[in-house]
Every structure is written in C-alpha cells, then in structure tokens.
Design an enzyme around this catalytic site. Structure first.
Site, PDB file in Angstrom:
ATOM      1  N   HIS A 194       0.976  -1.173   0.243  1.00 44.98           N
ATOM      2  CA  HIS A 194       0.056  -0.134  -0.167  1.00 44.98           C
ATOM      3  C   HIS A 194       0.771   1.115  -0.132  1.00 44.98           C
ATOM      4  O   HIS A 194       1.687   1.480   0.983  1.00 44.98           O
ATOM      5  CB  HIS A 194      -0.861  -0.043   1.252  1.00 44.98           C
ATOM      6  CG  HIS A 194      -1.807  -1.240   1.400  1.00 44.98           C
ATOM      7  ND1 HIS A 194      -2.896  -1.293   0.713  1.00 44.98           N
ATOM      8  CD2 HIS A 194      -1.444  -2.396   1.908  1.00 44.98           C
ATOM      9  CE1 HIS A 194      -3.640  -2.474   1.029  1.00 44.98           C
ATOM     10  NE2 HIS A 194      -2.683  -3.193   1.666  1.00 44.98           N
ATOM     11  N   GLU A 237      -7.372 -12.459   6.531  1.00 44.77           N
ATOM     12  CA  GLU A 237      -6.343 -11.966   7.375  1.00 44.77           C
ATOM     13  C   GLU A 237      -6.790 -12.086   8.838  1.00 44.77           C
ATOM     14  O   GLU A 237      -6.451 -12.641   9.685  1.00 44.77           O
ATOM     15  CB  GLU A 237      -6.125 -10.329   7.067  1.00 44.77           C
ATOM     16  CG  GLU A 237      -4.950  -9.878   7.895  1.00 44.77           C
ATOM     17  CD  GLU A 237      -4.849  -8.370   7.603  1.00 44.77           C
ATOM     18  OE1 GLU A 237      -3.810  -7.618   8.200  1.00 44.77           O
ATOM     19  OE2 GLU A 237      -5.541  -7.639   6.889  1.00 44.77           O
ATOM     20  N   ASP A 249       3.468  -5.074   2.964  1.00 48.32           N
ATOM     21  CA  ASP A 249       2.130  -4.484   3.062  1.00 48.32           C
ATOM     22  C   ASP A 249       2.087  -2.900   3.476  1.00 48.32           C
ATOM     23  O   ASP A 249       1.964  -2.303   2.394  1.00 48.32           O
ATOM     24  CB  ASP A 249       1.652  -5.170   4.366  1.00 48.32           C
ATOM     25  CG  ASP A 249      -0.021  -5.040   4.642  1.00 48.32           C
ATOM     26  OD1 ASP A 249      -0.545  -4.597   3.875  1.00 48.32           O
ATOM     27  OD2 ASP A 249      -0.240  -5.619   5.538  1.00 48.32           O
ATOM     28  N   ASP A 250       2.359  -2.478   4.529  1.00 50.45           N
ATOM     29  CA  ASP A 250       2.482  -1.074   4.987  1.00 50.45           C
ATOM     30  C   ASP A 250       3.863  -0.720   5.734  1.00 50.45           C
ATOM     31  O   ASP A 250       4.004  -0.930   7.015  1.00 50.45           O
ATOM     32  CB  ASP A 250       1.282  -0.736   5.576  1.00 50.45           C
ATOM     33  CG  ASP A 250      -0.003  -0.782   5.211  1.00 50.45           C
ATOM     34  OD1 ASP A 250      -0.393   0.113   4.478  1.00 50.45           O
ATOM     35  OD2 ASP A 250      -0.686  -1.720   5.338  1.00 50.45           O
TER      36      ASP A 250
END
Length: 341
Positions: free
Chosen positions: A26, A207, A285-286
């Site tokens: 992201h 998740e 991911d982040d």
C-alpha cells in the site's frame, strides 16, 4: 545449490541478491515519519505528533483497526501531485535496494478524494514516479486501485467511475481496510463491472476474516489473487482448492506480527503454506508502520522458520508467476532467479 545456510548472515546475503517482485504494498503505508513531517510542513498541515520518535512510538497496534486509525490520519499530509510522486519515489528506491525488479502497488483513492484531493492528482503523481523508475532503472510496475471495504459499494462504484479516464494506467482493483463485518460479497457487483472493463481483481481475505471470506472472494468476486489468506489453512478443502487452482497468496509476515495475527513469527504459517503447495509470496504491506520493507520481511520470517534456499527461491518465483506481467516477462525473471540460485 546447497539448500541450507551456515548462518543468518549467509541467509541475509542470499536474500539481498535474490531477484523478486512485490505484490502487496500500500503506497500510503510506505509514508515514513520523516516524510510525513516534511509534507506536513510543506502543506501547512497540523499533525498530532511533536517528533519523528513520537510517531514511531504510536506505531504500536493490537489489531487491524488500531493501525487503520493512524494510517488514515497519516495520509492527511498528502495533498499535491508532487507529494504522491515523492512518496512513491521513496518507496521505489527502497524496493530497488532490496532487489525488487517488479512492483504491484495498491493505492486508496477514497482516502484522498473524501478530503477533496482530485483523483487525477493522485494517479498522476504515483504514475510519474513509476514511469521514472522504469526509465532510469528498468523497474516495471502495475497500479491497483483498492476500494475501502468499510465504505459502501455505491461509493466504490463512484470511485470506479472516477477511474475510467485513467484505466490505461490502472491494472486492477482490490479490496482493503476493515475486514471483519465487511465480507467480499458486499462488493460483488462493482467487481463484476471491473472485470468487464478488463481489470485484474484481487482482494484482502482471510487476514482477520474467516475462511468463508476467502471462499466469497473466489466464488463471488472471482479474484485473480488473494491478499493475505492466512486463515485459509483452517479449511483443508479450501487449501486443496487454492493449490489446485494455483491461486497466489500475498503474505505479509511483519504485518501479521505487528497486527497480532500471529504472536510470534516462529508460529507464522508461511512454511506450512509452502509445504502444502500453496503459491505463497512475501511482501511488506505497509512497511513504514510494520517495521520493514520486503527484504526485512524475507529475513525475519526465514530466520524464524529456518527457511531453506529452495524455500526462498520458491517464494521469489511465486512472486513473478503470481504477478500480472506477461508470460514472456515472467519467464525472463524466472530465468534470472534460476541463474542467481
């Protein structure tokens, strides 16, 4: 190829040079505290932190929602095309240093348009940076528009309408944000429309949400890839289906640890996934919020699970075979991995 490593340093060196793709990133989640402060000052935006250290101290989450609260707060400093460009340039530099040859980046337009930022501003800033990385370094990329699942399907439809003039720059649509209580079925119609437009389809599922959400993503959204997918392992029939269909899972180890999806990386299901024949990949991911970019994720989970060279090569190969590159381009990257290994 000797399959074991003599030390963690030897494993880290192997990971560093391993050609790889990143499929679950992201771009707003790569906003480092230093850049957050720089952009806040540039744009005259007040943020509730007095220092970089205070921001990092706030990055202690007990679940997905804790993270999302600060994630949406942080993206408020992104205002101009140059801001989105600079954010993307910073991520791409870190990815390239990690041996990443291809990236497939999520962006959350609804998190910006609801603040009055034009859709064009977002896309133009991000894609300008992607184009520069390709021209300068040969890095390839795909851009994936993510719908925020805590908002309505009607709002997702409106966002897809805004994206129509930019579909030459957008490869697919995804589904992220708060999972529990917002099943994939909520977005069945907008995903069907995106499919008809020729877009690739991905969705976060399994998740925090149950295996049933993965089933819905497959059966109702008809996705090309599952993001996360950890809880699929609770359903043996689902695992068998994912294996038989060759469905790629974009797994994010440090994210899982930081959001308490697992309590310890030694308990992470990645090795179980590989042993079951699942097409798992490793992604960040982040990374600003979860403590590491893609190689940090590889190193942490490889050390915790004592992954072999064969495991790491499989993960890297999966990252390209699961990408939205052409078959010709995939083959070139797979040859590079084999030559390296």
């Amino acid at each position: 190829m000797t399959d074991s490593f003599a030390s963690a340093d030897e494993r880290a060196a192997f990971i560093a040079g391993l050609p790889k793709a990143e499929l679950h990133l992201h771009i707003e989640g790569s906003l480092e505290p230093e850049l957050m402060f720089e952009l806040a000052q540039r744009n005259g935006v007040a943020i509730p932190f007095a220092s970089v250290e205070e921001v990092r101290a706030a990055y202690a989450f007990s679940n997905l929602q804790d993270f999302l609260d600060i994630y949406y707060q942080g993206m408020g400093v992104l205002r101009t095309e140059q801001d989105f460009h600079d954010l993307t340039v910073a991520y791409l530099a870190r990815a390239r240093a990690d041996g990443v040859r291809h990236v497939e980046i999520f962006f959350d337009p609804q998190g910006h348009t609801m603040r009055g930022i034009a859709f064009e501003t977002i896309v133009t800033g991000i894609t300008r940076a992607l184009d520069e990385a390709h021209a300068k370094h040969g890095m390839t990329s795909k851009l994936i528009l993510s719908f925020l699942r805590h908002l309505s399907e009607a709002e997702a439809e409106a966002t897809l309408d805004e994206a129509l003039p930019f579909l030459d720059r957008i490869a697919g649509v995804g589904l992220d944000s708060s999972e529990v209580g917002h099943p994939p079925s909520k977005f069945e119609r907008v995903f069907a429309r995106a499919r008809d437009l020729g877009l690739k389809l991905v969705a976060h599922a399994g998740e925090e949400g149950p295996p049933a959400y993965v089933h819905e993503a497959l059966d109702l959204l008809k996705v090309d890839r599952i993001d996360h997918g950890n809880r699929s392992l609770e359903d043996p029939a689902l695992v068998a289906r994912l294996v038989s269909e060759g469905m790629t899972l974009t797994v994010c180890p440090l994210s899982n640890l930081k959001l308490c999806v697992v309590d310890d990386l030694a308990d992470h299901p990645l090795k179980t996934m590989l042993d079951a024949g699942l097409a798992a990949t490793v992604n960040s991911d982040d990374p600003s919020y979860f403590g590491g970019y893609v190689n940090a994720n590889y190193r942490a989970v490889a050390d915790a699970l004592d992954l072999s060279k064969a495991d790491l090569v499989t993960l890297a190969r999966n990252s390209f075979t699961g990408s939205f590159l052409s078959e010709i381009d995939k083959a070139k990257h797979l040859e590079a991995i084999d030559a390296y290994a």
